[in-house]
Design a protein around this motif. Structure first.
Motif, PDB file in Angstrom:
ATOM      1  N   GLN A 143      22.157  49.577  40.072  1.00 53.37           N
ATOM      2  CA  GLN A 143      23.497  49.704  39.525  1.00 53.37           C
ATOM      3  C   GLN A 143      24.305  48.468  39.909  1.00 53.37           C
ATOM      4  OE1 GLN A 143      26.272  52.498  41.527  1.00 53.37           O
ATOM      5  NE2 GLN A 143      26.580  53.392  39.503  1.00 53.37           N
ATOM      6  N   LEU A 144      24.997  47.890  38.945  1.00 58.38           N
ATOM      7  CA  LEU A 144      25.833  46.721  39.173  1.00 58.38           C
ATOM      8  C   LEU A 144      27.264  47.084  38.798  1.00 58.38           C
ATOM      9  CD1 LEU A 144      23.478  44.113  37.440  1.00 58.38           C
ATOM     10  CD2 LEU A 144      23.619  44.600  39.887  1.00 58.38           C
ATOM     11  N   ILE A 145      28.156  47.119  39.793  1.00 55.61           N
ATOM     12  CA  ILE A 145      29.566  47.424  39.568  1.00 55.61           C
ATOM     13  C   ILE A 145      30.343  46.138  39.810  1.00 55.61           C
ATOM     14  CG2 ILE A 145      31.513  48.899  40.184  1.00 55.61           C
ATOM     15  CD1 ILE A 145      29.534  50.906  41.347  1.00 55.61           C
ATOM     16  N   TRP A 146      31.024  45.647  38.782  1.00 52.54           N
ATOM     17  CA  TRP A 146      31.553  44.281  38.851  1.00 52.54           C
ATOM     18  C   TRP A 146      33.041  44.214  38.545  1.00 52.54           C
ATOM     19  CZ3 TRP A 146      27.406  41.819  40.589  1.00 52.54           C
ATOM     20  CH2 TRP A 146      27.537  40.452  40.904  1.00 52.54           C
ATOM     21  N   GLY A 147      33.764  43.595  39.478  1.00 54.95           N
ATOM     22  CA  GLY A 147      35.149  43.247  39.221  1.00 54.95           C
ATOM     23  C   GLY A 147      35.194  41.972  38.397  1.00 54.95           C
ATOM     24  N   MET A 148      35.625  42.070  37.172  1.00 52.30           N
ATOM     25  CA  MET A 148      35.526  40.940  36.239  1.00 52.30           C
ATOM     26  C   MET A 148      36.617  39.890  36.454  1.00 52.30           C
ATOM     27  SD  MET A 148      32.775  41.788  34.713  1.00 52.30           S
ATOM     28  CE  MET A 148      32.633  40.798  33.217  1.00 52.30           C
ATOM     29  N   LYS A 149      37.580  40.171  37.323  1.00 49.17           N
ATOM     30  CA  LYS A 149      38.627  39.201  37.638  1.00 49.17           C
ATOM     31  C   LYS A 149      38.375  38.509  38.975  1.00 49.17           C
ATOM     32  CE  LYS A 149      41.286  39.657  34.029  1.00 49.17           C
ATOM     33  NZ  LYS A 149      41.476  38.530  33.081  1.00 49.17           N
ATOM     34  N   ASP A 150      37.148  38.563  39.442  1.00 51.43           N
ATOM     35  CA  ASP A 150      36.779  37.898  40.691  1.00 51.43           C
ATOM     36  C   ASP A 150      36.606  36.404  40.432  1.00 51.43           C
ATOM     37  OD1 ASP A 150      35.761  37.133  43.145  1.00 51.43           O
ATOM     38  OD2 ASP A 150      33.978  38.397  43.035  1.00 51.43           O
ATOM     39  N   TRP A 151      37.353  35.572  41.164  1.00 48.60           N
ATOM     40  CA  TRP A 151      37.235  34.123  41.001  1.00 48.60           C
ATOM     41  C   TRP A 151      36.065  33.558  41.808  1.00 48.60           C
ATOM     42  CZ3 TRP A 151      37.404  31.818  45.692  1.00 48.60           C
ATOM     43  CH2 TRP A 151      38.064  32.507  46.725  1.00 48.60           C
ATOM     44  N   CYS A 152      35.504  34.363  42.695  1.00 49.41           N
ATOM     45  CA  CYS A 152      34.411  33.897  43.553  1.00 49.41           C
ATOM     46  C   CYS A 152      33.052  34.213  42.930  1.00 49.41           C
ATOM     47  CB  CYS A 152      34.552  34.533  44.936  1.00 49.41           C
ATOM     48  SG  CYS A 152      33.344  33.913  46.138  1.00 49.41           S
ATOM     49  N   PHE A 153      32.704  35.494  42.845  1.00 48.04           N
ATOM     50  CA  PHE A 153      31.459  35.909  42.186  1.00 48.04           C
ATOM     51  C   PHE A 153      31.812  36.286  40.753  1.00 48.04           C
ATOM     52  CE2 PHE A 153      30.733  36.430  46.694  1.00 48.04           C
ATOM     53  CZ  PHE A 153      29.489  35.852  46.871  1.00 48.04           C
ATOM     54  N   ARG A 154      31.906  35.278  39.942  1.00 47.38           N
ATOM     55  CA  ARG A 154      32.422  35.417  38.591  1.00 47.38           C
ATOM     56  C   ARG A 154      31.414  36.154  37.694  1.00 47.38           C
ATOM     57  NH1 ARG A 154      34.085  29.262  38.886  1.00 47.38           N
ATOM     58  NH2 ARG A 154      32.242  29.022  37.567  1.00 47.38           N
ATOM     59  N   ARG A 188      42.945  35.709  55.948  1.00 45.21           N
ATOM     60  CA  ARG A 188      44.298  36.063  55.505  1.00 45.21           C
ATOM     61  C   ARG A 188      44.465  35.823  54.010  1.00 45.21           C
ATOM     62  NH1 ARG A 188      47.841  37.662  59.047  1.00 45.21           N
ATOM     63  NH2 ARG A 188      47.540  37.254  61.274  1.00 45.21           N
ATOM     64  N   ALA A 189      43.900  34.751  53.507  1.00 39.86           N
ATOM     65  CA  ALA A 189      43.998  34.484  52.075  1.00 39.86           C
ATOM     66  C   ALA A 189      43.295  35.568  51.260  1.00 39.86           C
ATOM     67  CB  ALA A 189      43.402  33.116  51.756  1.00 39.86           C
ATOM     68  N   ALA A 190      42.184  36.083  51.803  1.00 43.55           N
ATOM     69  CA  ALA A 190      41.425  37.106  51.079  1.00 43.55           C
ATOM     70  C   ALA A 190      42.227  38.383  50.872  1.00 43.55           C
ATOM     71  CB  ALA A 190      40.127  37.417  51.830  1.00 43.55           C
ATOM     72  N   ILE A 191      43.165  38.653  51.761  1.00 43.98           N
ATOM     73  CA  ILE A 191      43.974  39.865  51.648  1.00 43.98           C
ATOM     74  C   ILE A 191      44.683  39.931  50.290  1.00 43.98           C
ATOM     75  CG2 ILE A 191      45.993  41.054  52.597  1.00 43.98           C
ATOM     76  CD1 ILE A 191      43.360  41.273  54.228  1.00 43.98           C
ATOM     77  N   THR A 192      45.077  38.778  49.773  1.00 46.24           N
ATOM     78  CA  THR A 192      45.727  38.753  48.457  1.00 46.24           C
ATOM     79  C   THR A 192      44.803  38.217  47.367  1.00 46.24           C
ATOM     80  OG1 THR A 192      46.685  36.583  48.984  1.00 46.24           O
ATOM     81  CG2 THR A 192      48.040  38.538  49.421  1.00 46.24           C
ATOM     82  N   MET A 193      44.037  37.161  47.661  1.00 46.02           N
ATOM     83  CA  MET A 193      43.224  36.514  46.633  1.00 46.02           C
ATOM     84  C   MET A 193      42.038  37.369  46.167  1.00 46.02           C
ATOM     85  SD  MET A 193      43.050  32.529  47.819  1.00 46.02           S
ATOM     86  CE  MET A 193      44.525  31.507  47.889  1.00 46.02           C
ATOM     87  N   ALA A 194      41.584  38.308  46.994  1.00 50.07           N
ATOM     88  CA  ALA A 194      40.441  39.138  46.617  1.00 50.07           C
ATOM     89  C   ALA A 194      40.856  40.373  45.836  1.00 50.07           C
ATOM     90  CB  ALA A 194      39.661  39.550  47.863  1.00 50.07           C
ATOM     91  N   GLY A 247      39.389  42.694  41.010  1.00 54.63           N
ATOM     92  CA  GLY A 247      39.040  41.467  41.697  1.00 54.63           C
ATOM     93  C   GLY A 247      37.853  41.610  42.621  1.00 54.63           C
ATOM     94  N   HIS A 248      37.752  40.708  43.591  1.00 54.27           N
ATOM     95  CA  HIS A 248      36.574  40.602  44.448  1.00 54.27           C
ATOM     96  C   HIS A 248      36.386  41.805  45.371  1.00 54.27           C
ATOM     97  CE1 HIS A 248      33.390  38.860  46.786  1.00 54.27           C
ATOM     98  NE2 HIS A 248      34.118  38.887  47.893  1.00 54.27           N
ATOM     99  N   TYR A 249      37.453  42.296  45.967  1.00 54.19           N
ATOM    100  CA  TYR A 249      37.337  43.460  46.854  1.00 54.19           C
ATOM    101  C   TYR A 249      37.277  44.724  45.994  1.00 54.19           C
ATOM    102  CZ  TYR A 249      38.295  40.936  51.257  1.00 54.19           C
ATOM    103  OH  TYR A 249      38.234  40.123  52.363  1.00 54.19           O
ATOM    104  N   VAL A 250      36.132  44.964  45.398  1.00 56.82           N
ATOM    105  CA  VAL A 250      35.977  45.962  44.338  1.00 56.82           C
ATOM    106  C   VAL A 250      36.433  47.355  44.775  1.00 56.82           C
ATOM    107  CG1 VAL A 250      34.354  46.978  42.709  1.00 56.82           C
ATOM    108  CG2 VAL A 250      34.037  44.613  43.466  1.00 56.82           C
ATOM    109  N   ILE A 251      35.940  47.810  45.925  1.00 55.94           N
ATOM    110  CA  ILE A 251      36.293  49.166  46.365  1.00 55.94           C
ATOM    111  C   ILE A 251      37.774  49.262  46.719  1.00 55.94           C
ATOM    112  CG2 ILE A 251      35.845  50.977  48.069  1.00 55.94           C
ATOM    113  CD1 ILE A 251      33.024  50.143  48.255  1.00 55.94           C
ATOM    114  N   GLU A 252      38.344  48.182  47.205  1.00 54.42           N
ATOM    115  CA  GLU A 252      39.764  48.194  47.538  1.00 54.42           C
ATOM    116  C   GLU A 252      40.622  48.162  46.276  1.00 54.42           C
ATOM    117  OE1 GLU A 252      40.811  48.691  50.460  1.00 54.42           O
ATOM    118  OE2 GLU A 252      39.193  48.074  51.792  1.00 54.42           O
ATOM    119  N   ASP A 253      40.199  47.401  45.298  1.00 57.09           N
ATOM    120  CA  ASP A 253      41.004  47.190  44.094  1.00 57.09           C
ATOM    121  C   ASP A 253      40.887  48.360  43.113  1.00 57.09           C
ATOM    122  OD1 ASP A 253      42.890  45.546  42.954  1.00 57.09           O
ATOM    123  OD2 ASP A 253      41.465  44.132  42.076  1.00 57.09           O
ATOM    124  N   SER A 254      39.714  48.947  43.000  1.00 57.34           N
ATOM    125  CA  SER A 254      39.492  50.063  42.068  1.00 57.34           C
ATOM    126  C   SER A 254      38.646  51.140  42.752  1.00 57.34           C
ATOM    127  CB  SER A 254      38.779  49.566  40.803  1.00 57.34           C
ATOM    128  OG  SER A 254      39.572  48.640  40.104  1.00 57.34           O
TER     129      SER A 254
END
Length: 303
Positions: free
Chosen positions: A239-250, A171-177, A273-280
């Motif tokens: 290929q490395l696609i990175w969410g730079m606002k991820d607090w987990c895999f920084r 549940r926390a990941a729904i917002t924190m990721a 953020g962390h859920y890359v495909i969801e966020d962008s």
């Protein structure tokens, strides 16, 4: 057959029995496809194959897309911890078994979170079948740090009840990721759908506890070996696609991959953020599109 989130993820799951346990996966193999490429999607924690629904939709008309649900996750069986190891090595071995049973060839690995370590260690054993690698915010080495938010889920006495009883991790990941945007209600419902009870959250808890923080942890050696094996992919397009606002895999995780794979194509998503495909989603899929074109996948307009 378990039909989880069928209205949101209308793809039929196939079943592979491994030691009596049902490993389920999506396989969009289309006999009429001109492409021989296989996009192998490997999820992490606490997601499942649903996380890759946009990739399935976009690329399945033009290549084979296979998206696994690890044992304990998604539509797969969820045995008790006494009945399945729930370690990186166990998930790796299951994925190798699936690659062999389905005779997957010309694989481009698409992996996220724990899926990076699971997927990379599996395709390392089947490098003759590998064509390329796309990674989204993941790691493939012993953890350089432990995020406090995850460490709290390992606290004695309260950790497991919070993760399995209150579903706090998923549940926390729904917002924190997320960082750039917010998950839609349907996306949140789909991600949480398989994890609706204490019993069905066993894998979420075991993934958290499989992070090695002591020298005697069984997964430490597995990750150390994987890190030593990473240079073996130096001749593979990456290929490395990175969410730079991820607090987990920084971003430091991205830099470690760049050190070992200086040839990798890198796309940094500054506000993601962390859920890359969801966020962008569009930026991620367009970046993947350009990468996959080198393997002969038909152009999107051609379909």
């Amino acid at each position: 057959m378990i039909s989880v989130a069928e209205d949101l993820f209308p793809y039929k799951s196939e079943t592979l029995l491994i030691d009596g346990k049902a490993l389920r996966y999506i396989d969009t193999k289309v006999p009429s496809s001109d492409s021989e490429l296989t996009l192998l999607c490997v999820h992490g924690n606490p997601t499942w194959s649903f996380y890759y629904r946009r990739a399935v939709e976009r690329f399945s008309p033009r290549c084979r897309v296979v998206a696994v649900d690890h044992i304990g996750c998604g539509r797969s069986d969820k045995p008790a911890a006494s009945e399945f190891a729930y370690t990186l090595a166990a998930h790796r071995d299951n994925l190798i078994r699936m690659i062999d049973e389905l005779d997957l060839q010309n694989i481009v690995l698409l992996a996220h979170d724990w899926g990076g370590a699971i997927g990379l260690s599996a395709v390392h054993e089947r490098r003759d079948r590998l064509r390329g690698i796309t990674l989204l915010n993941t790691a493939a080495f012993p953890p350089p740090y432990m995020p406090r938010r995850i460490a709290a889920c390992r606290w004695p006495i309260v950790g497991t009840p919070a993760v399995r009883g209150l579903n706090m991790f998923a549940r926390a990941a729904i917002t924190m990721a997320m960082s750039r945007t917010k998950l839609s209600a349907d996306a949140a419902r789909g991600l949480l759908a398989p994890y609706n009870s204490w019993a069905n959250r066993v894998a979420i808890d075991r993934f958290v506890r499989d992070i090695p923080l002591t020298p005697d942890h069984p997964t430490l050696a597995t990750l150390q070996q994987l890190e030593a094996d990473l240079p073996d992919f130096s001749n593979v397009p990456i290929q490395l696609i990175w969410g730079m606002k991820d607090w987990c895999f920084r971003p430091e995780c991205l830099r470690r991959f760049q050190q070992v794979w200086p040839h990798a194509a890198v796309k940094e998503l500054a506000t993601t953020g962390h859920y890359v495909i969801e966020d962008s989603p569009e930026e991620t899929l367009e970046t993947m599109e350009a990468f996959l074109s080198q393997f002969g996948i038909p152009a999107r307009d051609a379909t």
